[in-house]
Design a protein around this motif. Structure first.
Motif, PDB file in Angstrom:
ATOM      1  N   SER A 105       0.834  -1.206   0.000  1.00 30.82           N
ATOM      2  CA  SER A 105       0.000   0.000   0.000  1.00 30.82           C
ATOM      3  C   SER A 105       0.863   1.248   0.000  1.00 30.82           C
ATOM      4  O   SER A 105       0.576   2.206  -0.701  1.00 30.82           O
ATOM      5  CB  SER A 105      -0.915  -0.012   1.227  1.00 30.82           C
ATOM      6  OG  SER A 105      -1.659   1.174   1.300  1.00 30.82           O
ATOM      7  N   SER A 106       1.932   1.244   0.806  1.00 31.43           N
ATOM      8  CA  SER A 106       2.810   2.401   0.882  1.00 31.43           C
ATOM      9  C   SER A 106       3.491   2.669  -0.452  1.00 31.43           C
ATOM     10  O   SER A 106       3.609   3.818  -0.887  1.00 31.43           O
ATOM     11  CB  SER A 106       3.870   2.170   1.970  1.00 31.43           C
ATOM     12  OG  SER A 106       4.772   3.246   2.021  1.00 31.43           O
TER      13      SER A 106
ATOM     14  N   GLN B 129       0.921   4.073  -2.889  1.00 28.88           N
ATOM     15  CA  GLN B 129       0.604   5.461  -2.556  1.00 28.88           C
ATOM     16  C   GLN B 129       1.727   6.403  -2.994  1.00 28.88           C
ATOM     17  O   GLN B 129       1.461   7.517  -3.465  1.00 28.88           O
ATOM     18  CB  GLN B 129       0.355   5.601  -1.056  1.00 28.88           C
ATOM     19  CG  GLN B 129      -0.982   5.038  -0.601  1.00 28.88           C
ATOM     20  CD  GLN B 129      -1.199   5.199   0.886  1.00 28.88           C
ATOM     21  OE1 GLN B 129      -0.243   5.357   1.650  1.00 28.88           O
ATOM     22  NE2 GLN B 129      -2.446   5.152   1.320  1.00 28.88           N
TER      23      GLN B 129
ATOM     24  N   HIS C  55       1.328   6.880  -6.691  1.00 29.56           N
ATOM     25  CA  HIS C  55       0.191   7.762  -6.961  1.00 29.56           C
ATOM     26  C   HIS C  55       0.537   9.219  -6.655  1.00 29.56           C
ATOM     27  O   HIS C  55       0.179  10.120  -7.416  1.00 29.56           O
ATOM     28  CB  HIS C  55      -1.011   7.341  -6.117  1.00 29.56           C
ATOM     29  CG  HIS C  55      -1.708   6.130  -6.634  1.00 29.56           C
ATOM     30  ND1 HIS C  55      -2.651   5.435  -5.898  1.00 29.56           N
ATOM     31  CD2 HIS C  55      -1.613   5.471  -7.821  1.00 29.56           C
ATOM     32  CE1 HIS C  55      -3.095   4.411  -6.610  1.00 29.56           C
ATOM     33  NE2 HIS C  55      -2.476   4.416  -7.765  1.00 29.56           N
ATOM     34  N   TYR C  56       1.248   9.430  -5.540  1.00 28.94           N
ATOM     35  CA  TYR C  56       1.587  10.810  -5.166  1.00 28.94           C
ATOM     36  C   TYR C  56       2.545  11.435  -6.178  1.00 28.94           C
ATOM     37  O   TYR C  56       2.354  12.576  -6.605  1.00 28.94           O
ATOM     38  CB  TYR C  56       2.215  10.842  -3.771  1.00 28.94           C
ATOM     39  CG  TYR C  56       2.597  12.248  -3.352  1.00 28.94           C
ATOM     40  CD1 TYR C  56       1.635  13.119  -2.832  1.00 28.94           C
ATOM     41  CD2 TYR C  56       3.902  12.714  -3.495  1.00 28.94           C
ATOM     42  CE1 TYR C  56       1.975  14.403  -2.467  1.00 28.94           C
ATOM     43  CE2 TYR C  56       4.239  14.007  -3.135  1.00 28.94           C
ATOM     44  CZ  TYR C  56       3.274  14.845  -2.613  1.00 28.94           C
ATOM     45  OH  TYR C  56       3.612  16.132  -2.262  1.00 28.94           O
TER      46      TYR C  56
ATOM     47  N   GLU D 126      -6.456   7.457  -5.525  1.00 28.71           N
ATOM     48  CA  GLU D 126      -6.591   6.560  -4.385  1.00 28.71           C
ATOM     49  C   GLU D 126      -8.020   6.056  -4.216  1.00 28.71           C
ATOM     50  O   GLU D 126      -8.244   4.916  -3.817  1.00 28.71           O
ATOM     51  CB  GLU D 126      -6.151   7.280  -3.097  1.00 28.71           C
ATOM     52  CG  GLU D 126      -4.659   7.453  -2.963  1.00 28.71           C
ATOM     53  CD  GLU D 126      -3.966   6.160  -2.631  1.00 28.71           C
ATOM     54  OE1 GLU D 126      -4.267   5.568  -1.586  1.00 28.71           O
ATOM     55  OE2 GLU D 126      -3.123   5.727  -3.434  1.00 28.71           O
TER      56      GLU D 126
END
Length: 209
Positions: A98-99, A102, A105-106, A160
């Motif tokens: 997940s990290s 993310q 995505h960021y 997200e």
């Protein structure tokens, strides 16, 4: 019964028999692939199982006369899926995946925000300060960076949640409540009491007359 998933916990219980012989019983809690746990523990009896917390396993059990699930077959499985953790909130390996996702995505959201602002700037479509002074340059820098941050948050949220975020409010800005707020019951009571007092005063004045 078939238990398939991750070993969430291993429990031991020790004691001594009536003859003074020490014993240790082993049991385990299994977590499903969706992050929830089976209601029952599986019992390995007095033989220590060759498993550890986090192992991905398939266990076949049979209920005994006391209702416990005695293990009849234990298999360690390969190619375990990403572990979600309790309630699907993200466990050990799930957090890593997940990290990483993310972070991707960021970074993509940041790059997209810069690209969009570049296009808008080329089209003179940005509401920026037009002053040519040094103070104007500083102001424009602050405005551009604020827009980059806002668009980054918007695009990151979209990626997200797979939902569109229409606005991003600045920190400290409070939105006004929509519609009329309900009146407090105490206020209503106070208003009723005031009305009663006024009626009483009017009555007294009539008596004086």
């Amino acid at each position: 019964m078939i238990f398939k998933g991750f070993v969430a916990a291993i429990n031991t219980k020790s004691g001594k028999s009536s003859k003074g012989k020490s014993w240790t019983a082993y049991s385990a809690k299994i977590e499903k692939e969706d992050g929830t746990e089976y209601d029952k523990w599986v019992s390995f009896g007095f033989e220590e199982p060759d498993i550890k917390k986090g192992d991905y396993v398939k266990i076949t059990t049979e209920a005994n006369e006391r209702g416990y699930e005695d293990v009849k077959e234990l298999k360690k499985l390969k190619n375990a899926p990403a572990r979600l953790g309790k309630g699907g909130a993200g466990g050990a390996s799930g957090n890593v995946g997940s990290s990483t996702q993310q972070s991707i995505h960021y970074q993509n959201s940041r790059n997209l925000a810069v690209a969009v602002l570049s296009i808008l700037n080329d089209k003179d479509a940005l509401p920026l300060t037009v002053a040519k002074s040094k103070a104007g340059e500083v102001k424009r820098y602050e405005e551009i960076m604020a827009l980059v941050d806002k668009l980054t948050v918007r695009f990151f949220y979209d990626a997200e949640t797979l939902r569109l975020l229409k606005t991003v409010k600045d920190e400290g800005v409070e939105a006004e409540a929509e519609g009329k707020l309900p009146e407090d019951e105490d206020d209503d009571q106070a208003q009723d009491d005031d009305s009663d007092d006024e009626d009483a005063d009017d009555s007294d004045e009539d008596d004086d007359e």
